[in-house]
Design a protein around this motif. Sequence first.
Motif, short mmCIF file in Angstrom:
data_model
loop_
_atom_site.label_atom_id
_atom_site.label_comp_id
_atom_site.label_asym_id
_atom_site.label_seq_id
_atom_site.Cartn_x
_atom_site.Cartn_y
_atom_site.Cartn_z
N ASN A 456 10.91 37.63 23.91
CA ASN A 456 11.69 37.66 22.67
C ASN A 456 10.84 38.03 21.45
N ARG A 457 9.94 38.96 21.62
CA ARG A 457 8.97 39.26 20.56
C ARG A 457 9.64 39.66 19.25
N GLU A 458 10.57 40.59 19.29
CA GLU A 458 11.21 41.07 18.06
C GLU A 458 12.01 39.97 17.38
N LYS A 459 12.63 39.11 18.17
CA LYS A 459 13.39 38.00 17.60
C LYS A 459 12.47 37.06 16.82
N ILE A 460 11.30 36.77 17.38
CA ILE A 460 10.35 35.87 16.72
C ILE A 460 9.85 36.50 15.42
N VAL A 461 9.55 37.78 15.45
CA VAL A 461 9.09 38.47 14.24
C VAL A 461 10.14 38.37 13.15
N TYR A 462 11.40 38.54 13.53
CA TYR A 462 12.50 38.45 12.56
C TYR A 462 12.61 37.03 11.99
#
Length: 494
Positions: A456-462
């Motif tokens: 969930n990398r992009e979710k965490i960045v968001y």
Amino acid sequence: MSLNTFGIWFGFRGYASLQREGISRYTVNLIKYLIKNFKIRCEIWVYNVNKKEVELLFSDLLNDKFTSNFISIYTESYYINIKCKLHRYMYFKNSWNINLLLKEENLVSWKRPYEDYIVAISYNNINKNIFYIIVDHILMGLLMFKGIYDKTTSKYLNIKKKNNKTFNDTLVMAANQFSQADCFLIPVFLWVNALKLRKRKIIALHDLHLYDFYDLFMKEWDREHTGKWKWTFDSSINKIEEHLKYNNDILFISNCDYVRKNHTLKYIKNVKAELTDYVYLPVIIPDNIDNRIVSEATLKKKYNINSRYIFFPTQIRPYKNVITLLKSLKLLLDKEYEIKLVLTGKLNDSKIASKYASENNLWNNIIETGDVPEEDLYSLHKYAVATVVTSLFEGGFPWPALEAMYMNTPAIIAKIEPAVERIEALGYKIENSGLLFFEPMDYKSLAEHIEYVICNREKIVYEQRNIKNVLLNYTWDDVSKQYYNIIDKFILNN
């Protein structure tokens, strides 16, 4: 009276490499922004042995057309050279021009202290006859190279004994005689010769971690080496405590309230709480770094990275707690994740961690880059699955986490007091900050966080974007303004 001239004390006698030290970066940025925002004149006092290191450290400021006008560097040679010239002037004053002397030293603004000093020298030598003058010059020539002889009064100055050797702290003498600083910054509390400065002093006390983790240091490091460091800490603090019995001329500034309360006030006796303060420090983002990021393919080829990786950019010291990260890595590998751990430090600097890596066959999944240039450091952040901070202590919110967030990479952080304090000071709770925290020794929780980020990398960045923006909007402009106000108040009240 307000802060006009700021002295910076780099008065340690032995050679030291300063470029990679966090305290050096802190000092350079503080000076840079004090000059930028308040046009503060800065005197940097350093022994000759480290002059080139200091010039390299401050090279950007010294080469800048604006800031270079506000910075001067002085060494102990300054004291010897000036006194030698003044001595010659005293005997040949009919042929000397004092204004020319001042111009030679580029110190026209210091004319008044020089004139007073020359009058004093002349007065002290009125009754000397030619015999004593000749003897004086002979002794001066014999002893000058040791820097322990006062060439104008024929008396030894403050000679101390250490390991059966004699030495004279001419740098302190020079600063006391000629410095126009309103106060001095001592970036490292161990440089206790600064206590002899007849000026107000600011000690930047960012941590005393050796005391909190002494047992851990004894396990990880050579016991004799650790014992010597402990002795050095104790000796320096004892001298500070003795000084504070009779003086109120030191202000201690920490980088968070936790350090102020649990290090400064806890471990140093005789410190008055009103003479302590703290200023949070922001990350230092290199100029134009976004345009210097290298491609992922180029980066991975350079460092032989052939899979996803976790980034751990720090020196391996006992309290950095790298063993917890290794245990998490093993759990992930046992689950057949193809992942590497990239370190900028040397794992062998930790006896416990290196032994664990060998016993669990982890070395093939560990990459040690060593020191890397800025563009590679930020590129390694950018392409990592996550940047992990496992430290049992940091002197504020961890800079590696801020660097990662700047590059839009998830940060996974040990739940330590200074990090929590900073988040809460911004009006957040760790639960709603978007950051991933774990208890420092809980390697299973850390492994779960890494596993979650992999998917969930992009979710965490968001989710981290809001706290990222708030943290990164706090800059060295803010720091310099807080420091200026704190120091100004200190000068006015002391």
